[in-house]
Scaffold this active site. Structure first.
Site, PDB file in Angstrom:
ATOM      1  N   ASN A   1       0.833  -1.198   0.000  1.00  0.00           N
ATOM      2  CA  ASN A   1       0.000   0.000   0.000  1.00  0.00           C
ATOM      3  C   ASN A   1       0.865   1.243   0.000  1.00  0.00           C
ATOM      4  O   ASN A   1       1.709   1.433   0.883  1.00  0.00           O
ATOM      5  CB  ASN A   1      -0.892   0.011   1.254  1.00  0.00           C
ATOM      6  CG  ASN A   1      -1.798   1.223   1.313  1.00  0.00           C
ATOM      7  OD1 ASN A   1      -2.765   1.322   0.568  1.00  0.00           O
ATOM      8  ND2 ASN A   1      -1.477   2.152   2.207  1.00  0.00           N
ATOM      9  N   GLU A   2       0.714   2.070  -1.014  1.00  0.00           N
ATOM     10  CA  GLU A   2       1.354   3.385  -1.123  1.00  0.00           C
ATOM     11  C   GLU A   2       2.848   3.361  -0.784  1.00  0.00           C
ATOM     12  O   GLU A   2       3.313   4.043   0.137  1.00  0.00           O
ATOM     13  CB  GLU A   2       0.597   4.393  -0.251  1.00  0.00           C
ATOM     14  CG  GLU A   2      -0.869   4.525  -0.701  1.00  0.00           C
ATOM     15  CD  GLU A   2      -1.683   5.533   0.100  1.00  0.00           C
ATOM     16  OE1 GLU A   2      -1.186   6.037   1.125  1.00  0.00           O
ATOM     17  OE2 GLU A   2      -2.828   5.828  -0.308  1.00  0.00           O
TER      18      GLU A   2
END
Length: 667
Positions: free
Chosen positions: A204-205
């Site tokens: 994630n990110e």
């Protein structure tokens, strides 16, 4: 010919929808062509990261900052900069898992997937760790002296060198990704099965790891590191579940798209190809790695997008001050940055990087150039205003844009609070009448003459234009807007039901209908700040005539009694039985048979029926072909499409020497 129209009673308040607009309000033309611009709408665009009240989401994502540091073996996770870099039991506590069960391997994750299975959610997306470490314990804040690697962290290893187990070793200081996937496979089956996890996010990110997870990955990730980690994790996923989809690079926003958040090696890495931005580089490198591996390693390009648009001095998704009218108005326009080349948002992106706008065509161009066949997803997005009409309209706008622009999957990230207007934005497509009725699955051409005032989207089901869905979003803040809907093509529409929510209430209600449509052209006045779903119905028989004879008139070869293919079946009978009037059929239009019960043997008549409530089907019986007795009839809601078997009430072949049945159709 009898017409069928839905005409509920209209209260004074609802009737106001039809009030004549003042001369100062310009009419907006909505032009729709059901035969043009047909694009399949992915069923997975109606997704969420958190459940919304009354919304049956079509995709659910287990993601967010916590999942980067989630340890499936003991359900510990780290909050990162969201909350003092604390490692704790938040992921089990937040969903009400008892402490006694909180150490069961993977229970935070399987609790989420169990909910998807129970709800029949078509697509479940799970985030897997890729940053190198996950929380080892639930002992609270991680200090700067305990940065990974340290005892506060467990090392992430993609491939376990020994046998996989659903009861992992908690003492080896390692967490194995293939063992986590194995747990899910054992419990739910592979991606292609009814309950299997359909896709996996490659963390994630990662462009923000050094900021959000400074104790876990303190140094900013490089471009080369991202590719290496992505390729290796994707290989593990494909080895464990070849049918599962991989989604990366799960960027947080524009600076990630552009330069991987100014990664230290971007200046060097971008010289490896003709790249306009980092998205190009990522796709190209994943394509090359896939070619080397002999299998696709990236199925879906997943880029988060939280609007940067400003209004009234604030970012539109960063305030709940709904007295800021300028901000509210800017929120209504913000979705245009995804598709509209005439719109430039008021933001640092609009000021300095407008050549990269609108975003969705740029993403698709990158895919087409560097990794054709890759799908596009938006795993997180939000426009703010979750409890305000402008948020509801922006959400409805977003869903329409996704469908029209071939987005594969999208998951809204919820704000705190009820998100009642966001839920209404979803229901406008998924449950507009409270009975589960939905927007169509094929997008068709729809255009508004003034896109700043109205957004519009249209659809049909499959390739059938007989029912046309048109969504019109009136973004005019203070005044009602008369919208003129003009429908092109051969299908004649005769009436429309209207469902809407507005600034007075987030509840979708049925509004005054359009009782009669003449020439596929009508005008309807929408109050300010109203999201409406028009459901246009055609006259089925007229549409059938138009399809086969090029006219809606019952005359000449198209007359009800005519038999242009000379097969002994009139046009009306061909229509009622679902056959083709211009291709001769062989055999009887209704098949005779018999059925035996406790009273004896009865003649039967079997035929096909279509779902046109205006038709009246009757079956009659006779002993002598002179006097006929009605034994069965079907009309209105009884006319369900499919095969029909009608049995004679009289006992045949015993009490009668002769017995005849016949089918008649009229309207």
């Amino acid at each position: 010919m009898n017409s069928h129209a839905f005409c509920p009673s209209v209260s004074a308040a609802v009737a106001a929808l039809l009030a004549t607009a003042s001369a100062a309000v310009a009419q907006v033309a909505i032009d729709v062509d059901p035969a043009a611009g047909r694009v399949p709408i992915s069923p997975y665009i109606y997704g969420t990261n958190q459940d919304l009240p009354g919304v049956a989401a079509t995709a659910r994502r287990y993601g967010g900052n916590r999942t980067t540091g989630y340890n499936w073996e003991n359900n510990a996770s780290n909050a990162g900069s969201d909350y003092y870099h604390q490692s704790d039991s938040y992921l089990t506590w937040a969903v009400g898992i008892p402490d006694a069960q909180a150490t069961m391997p993977g229970i935070a994750l399987t609790h989420f997937i169990d909910q998807s299975v129970a709800a029949g959610t078509p697509y479940t997306l799970v985030t897997l760790p890729m940053a190198g470490y996950v929380a080892a314990d639930k002992a609270g804040q991680v200090s700067t002296a305990q940065v990974a690697p340290s005892a506060r962290w467990a090392q992430v290893v993609n491939n376990k060198p020994t046998a996989l187990s659903t009861t992992p070793d908690l003492t080896d200081g390692k967490v194995y990704v293939d063992e986590e996937i194995n747990l899910l496979l054992q419990r739910y089956g592979a991606a292609g099965t009814a309950n299997g996890v359909r896709g996996y996010n490659l963390d994630n990110e990662p462009d923000l790891w050094h900021a959000t997870h400074a104790r876990l990955h303190p140094v900013q990730a490089t471009c080369a590191e991202l590719i290496t980690r992505s390729v290796e994790l994707a290989k593990t996923i494909k080895r464990m579940d070849p049918g599962a989809e991989t989604l990366g690079f799960v960027s947080y926003g524009f600076s990630g798209y552009n330069s991987f958040q100014g990664a230290t090696d971007w200046t060097t890495e971008r010289t490896k190809g003709a790249y306009n931005w980092f998205v190009d580089y990522y796709l190209d490198q994943m394509k090359k790695a896939s070619d080397t591996a002999g299998r696709r390693l990236l199925d879906v390009l997943d880029l988060h997008n939280y609007t940067e648009a400003m209004g009234g001095g604030v970012r539109v998704n960063a305030t709940t001050d709904y007295t800021n009218i300028a901000c509210n108005k800017a929120r209504l326009q913000a979705p245009r940055t995804w598709w509209d080349p005439t719109y430039v948002e008021d933001s640092w992106i609009g000021q300095w990087y407008k050549d990269f706008l609108p975003l969705l065509p740029k993403f698709q161009a990158s895919i087409d150039t560097f990794y054709p066949g890759t799908k596009y997803a938006m795993g997180e997005y939000a426009f703010g205003g979750s409890e305000h009409i402008t948020g509801g309209i922006a959400q409805a706008d977003a869903l329409g844009i996704f469908g029209k622009n071939r987005v594969y999957l999208a998951c809204y990230w919820a704000e705190s609070g009820t998100n009642n207007y966001i839920a209404s934005g979803f229901k406008l497509y998924l449950d507009y009448d409270g009975a589960g009725s939905k927007f169509g699955d094929t997008s068709v051409n729809a255009a508004a003459s003034d896109v700043a005032t109205c957004s519009t989207f249209a659809s049909i089901v499959g390739s059938d234009p007989s029912r046309l869905h048109v969504i019109v979003l009136n973004k005019a803040y203070d005044t009602p807007t008369p919208v003129r809907l003009r429908i092109a093509g051969a299908t004649p529409y005769t009436s429309a039901r209207v469902f809407a929510f507005d600034s007075a209430s987030a509840t979708l209600t049925e509004r005054a209908p359009v009782a009669t449509i003449t020439g596929n052209d009508f005008t309807y006045t929408l109050p300010a700040l109203t999201a409406a779903h028009f459901v246009l119905e055609s006259a089925p028989l007229e549409a059938w005539r138009q399809q086969h004879f090029g006219t809606t008139a019952a005359a000449g070869a198209a007359a009800d009694a005519a038999d242009p293919d000379l097969d002994g079946r009139s046009n009306l009978l061909e229509y009622a039985l679902g056959s083709v009037p211009t291709a001769a059929d062989t055999g009887s239009p209704a098949a005779a048979g018999s059925v035996t019960d406790g009273t004896g043997t009865h003649l039967t008549l079997t035929f096909s029926r279509i779902a046109d409530p205006s038709l009246v089907y009757t079956v009659e019986a006779s002993d002598d072909l002179v006097g006929w007795t009605l034994i069965w009839t079907s009309t209105g809601a009884q006319n369900v499409a499919g095969a029909v078997v009608v049995a004679d009430s009289a006992v045949s072949q015993q009490t009668q020497a002769r017995r005849f049945l016949r089918l008649r159709v009229n309207y």
